[in-house]
Design a protein around this motif. Sequence first.
Motif, PDB file in Angstrom:
ATOM      1  N   VAL A 165      43.703  39.253  46.963  1.00  0.00           N
ATOM      2  CA  VAL A 165      44.689  38.197  46.727  1.00  0.00           C
ATOM      3  C   VAL A 165      45.772  38.702  45.782  1.00  0.00           C
ATOM      4  O   VAL A 165      46.973  38.541  46.039  1.00  0.00           O
ATOM      5  N   GLU A 166      45.352  39.323  44.687  1.00  0.00           N
ATOM      6  CA  GLU A 166      46.336  39.836  43.722  1.00  0.00           C
ATOM      7  C   GLU A 166      47.215  40.916  44.341  1.00  0.00           C
ATOM      8  O   GLU A 166      48.433  40.901  44.160  1.00  0.00           O
ATOM      9  N   SER A 167      46.612  41.831  45.080  1.00  0.00           N
ATOM     10  CA  SER A 167      47.403  42.920  45.650  1.00  0.00           C
ATOM     11  C   SER A 167      48.342  42.443  46.756  1.00  0.00           C
ATOM     12  O   SER A 167      49.349  43.090  47.033  1.00  0.00           O
ATOM     13  N   ALA A 168      48.041  41.291  47.343  1.00  0.00           N
ATOM     14  CA  ALA A 168      48.916  40.725  48.372  1.00  0.00           C
ATOM     15  C   ALA A 168      50.037  39.885  47.766  1.00  0.00           C
ATOM     16  O   ALA A 168      50.897  39.385  48.489  1.00  0.00           O
ATOM     17  N   GLY A 169      50.026  39.706  46.446  1.00  0.00           N
ATOM     18  CA  GLY A 169      51.085  38.951  45.785  1.00  0.00           C
ATOM     19  C   GLY A 169      50.690  37.551  45.353  1.00  0.00           C
ATOM     20  O   GLY A 169      51.532  36.792  44.880  1.00  0.00           O
ATOM     21  N   GLY A 170      49.410  37.206  45.485  1.00  0.00           N
ATOM     22  CA  GLY A 170      48.937  35.902  45.025  1.00  0.00           C
ATOM     23  C   GLY A 170      48.756  35.892  43.517  1.00  0.00           C
ATOM     24  O   GLY A 170      48.603  36.940  42.889  1.00  0.00           O
ATOM     25  N   LYS A 171      48.776  34.710  42.933  1.00  0.00           N
ATOM     26  CA  LYS A 171      48.596  34.562  41.491  1.00  0.00           C
ATOM     27  C   LYS A 171      47.290  33.820  41.237  1.00  0.00           C
ATOM     28  O   LYS A 171      47.064  32.736  41.784  1.00  0.00           O
ATOM     29  N   ILE A 172      46.432  34.375  40.404  1.00  0.00           N
ATOM     30  CA  ILE A 172      45.170  33.727  40.063  1.00  0.00           C
ATOM     31  C   ILE A 172      45.489  32.590  39.094  1.00  0.00           C
ATOM     32  O   ILE A 172      46.046  32.822  38.024  1.00  0.00           O
ATOM     33  N   VAL A 173      45.147  31.353  39.477  1.00  0.00           N
ATOM     34  CA  VAL A 173      45.430  30.203  38.626  1.00  0.00           C
ATOM     35  C   VAL A 173      44.171  29.655  37.961  1.00  0.00           C
ATOM     36  O   VAL A 173      44.277  28.882  37.011  1.00  0.00           O
ATOM     37  N   ARG A 174      43.006  30.036  38.446  1.00  0.00           N
ATOM     38  CA  ARG A 174      41.735  29.703  37.799  1.00  0.00           C
ATOM     39  C   ARG A 174      40.807  30.892  38.038  1.00  0.00           C
ATOM     40  O   ARG A 174      40.490  31.201  39.172  1.00  0.00           O
ATOM     41  N   PRO A 175      40.379  31.584  36.983  1.00  0.00           N
ATOM     42  CA  PRO A 175      39.546  32.774  37.158  1.00  0.00           C
ATOM     43  C   PRO A 175      38.180  32.432  37.747  1.00  0.00           C
ATOM     44  O   PRO A 175      37.822  31.264  37.885  1.00  0.00           O
ATOM     45  N   ILE A 176      37.436  33.448  38.096  1.00  0.00           N
ATOM     46  CA  ILE A 176      36.097  33.247  38.659  1.00  0.00           C
ATOM     47  C   ILE A 176      35.255  32.439  37.678  1.00  0.00           C
ATOM     48  O   ILE A 176      35.139  32.789  36.510  1.00  0.00           O
ATOM     49  N   THR A 177      34.714  31.342  38.179  1.00  0.00           N
ATOM     50  CA  THR A 177      33.833  30.490  37.387  1.00  0.00           C
ATOM     51  C   THR A 177      32.632  30.111  38.238  1.00  0.00           C
ATOM     52  O   THR A 177      32.711  30.070  39.466  1.00  0.00           O
ATOM     53  N   GLY A 178      31.539  29.828  37.561  1.00  0.00           N
ATOM     54  CA  GLY A 178      30.329  29.417  38.249  1.00  0.00           C
ATOM     55  C   GLY A 178      30.273  27.911  38.419  1.00  0.00           C
ATOM     56  O   GLY A 178      30.906  27.162  37.685  1.00  0.00           O
ATOM     57  N   PHE A 179      29.526  27.479  39.429  1.00  0.00           N
ATOM     58  CA  PHE A 179      29.231  26.071  39.664  1.00  0.00           C
ATOM     59  C   PHE A 179      27.840  26.025  40.291  1.00  0.00           C
ATOM     60  O   PHE A 179      27.292  27.082  40.643  1.00  0.00           O
ATOM     61  N   PRO A 180      27.223  24.856  40.439  1.00  0.00           N
ATOM     62  CA  PRO A 180      25.832  24.808  40.895  1.00  0.00           C
ATOM     63  C   PRO A 180      25.538  25.530  42.205  1.00  0.00           C
ATOM     64  O   PRO A 180      24.436  26.002  42.407  1.00  0.00           O
ATOM     65  N   GLY A 181      26.525  25.690  43.105  1.00  0.00           N
ATOM     66  CA  GLY A 181      26.275  26.346  44.388  1.00  0.00           C
ATOM     67  C   GLY A 181      26.699  27.791  44.470  1.00  0.00           C
ATOM     68  O   GLY A 181      26.480  28.453  45.481  1.00  0.00           O
ATOM     69  N   GLY A 182      27.348  28.333  43.427  1.00  0.00           N
ATOM     70  CA  GLY A 182      27.827  29.714  43.485  1.00  0.00           C
ATOM     71  C   GLY A 182      28.918  29.973  42.469  1.00  0.00           C
ATOM     72  O   GLY A 182      28.873  29.496  41.343  1.00  0.00           O
ATOM     73  N   ARG A 183      29.943  30.725  42.904  1.00  0.00           N
ATOM     74  CA  ARG A 183      31.077  31.056  42.039  1.00  0.00           C
ATOM     75  C   ARG A 183      32.352  30.946  42.865  1.00  0.00           C
ATOM     76  O   ARG A 183      32.323  31.100  44.075  1.00  0.00           O
ATOM     77  N   ARG A 184      33.500  30.731  42.172  1.00  0.00           N
ATOM     78  CA  ARG A 184      34.769  30.663  42.883  1.00  0.00           C
ATOM     79  C   ARG A 184      35.933  30.940  41.958  1.00  0.00           C
ATOM     80  O   ARG A 184      35.798  30.902  40.744  1.00  0.00           O
ATOM     81  N   PHE A 185      37.106  31.190  42.574  1.00  0.00           N
ATOM     82  CA  PHE A 185      38.369  31.287  41.848  1.00  0.00           C
ATOM     83  C   PHE A 185      39.436  30.570  42.657  1.00  0.00           C
ATOM     84  O   PHE A 185      39.278  30.321  43.855  1.00  0.00           O
TER      85      PHE A 185
END
Length: 117
Positions: free
Chosen positions: A81-101
Motif C-alpha cells: 500500500v505504501e509503495s503504491a502511494g497509499g497513506k497509512i491512517v491507522r497503523p496495524i492494531t489487534g482486535f478480537p478476530g485478528g489484526r488490521r490497518f
Amino acid sequence: MTAATDDRRIDYVEFNVGNIEASKAFYGKAFGWSFTDYGPEYCEFDDGRLKGGFTTLGTPRPGGPLVVLYAHDLEAALSSVESAGGKIVRPITGFPGGRRFHFSDPNGYELAVWTKR
C-alpha cells in the motif's frame, strides 16, 4: 474462500453508525440479515453471502461504508500500500478476530486490510 482465492480480495464491509440497535432493526427488517453482537460498540451482520459490521467506534459519514480487504501477510500488504502511494491512517492494531490497518488511497478513500494472524 480458499487460501488461494481470498488473498487481497474484498472480504468485509463495515458501517460506522450512530446506533447499532437501530441499524440492526432496519437491516434485519428490510433485508433479513442476521447479527452477532461483540459488545456495545460492535455488531457483525451476515446477509447470507457477505459478512460485515456495524460499529460506533467511528463517525458516521456520508459516502459509504469502510471496505475491508483480507491479506495473508499483513505487513507485506501494508508495504505494498505504501509503495503504491497509499497513506497509512491507522497503523496495524489487534482486535478480537485478528489484526488490521487502515489506509487512504490517492483519491482519499479510506479502506482497511485485515488478517486472522
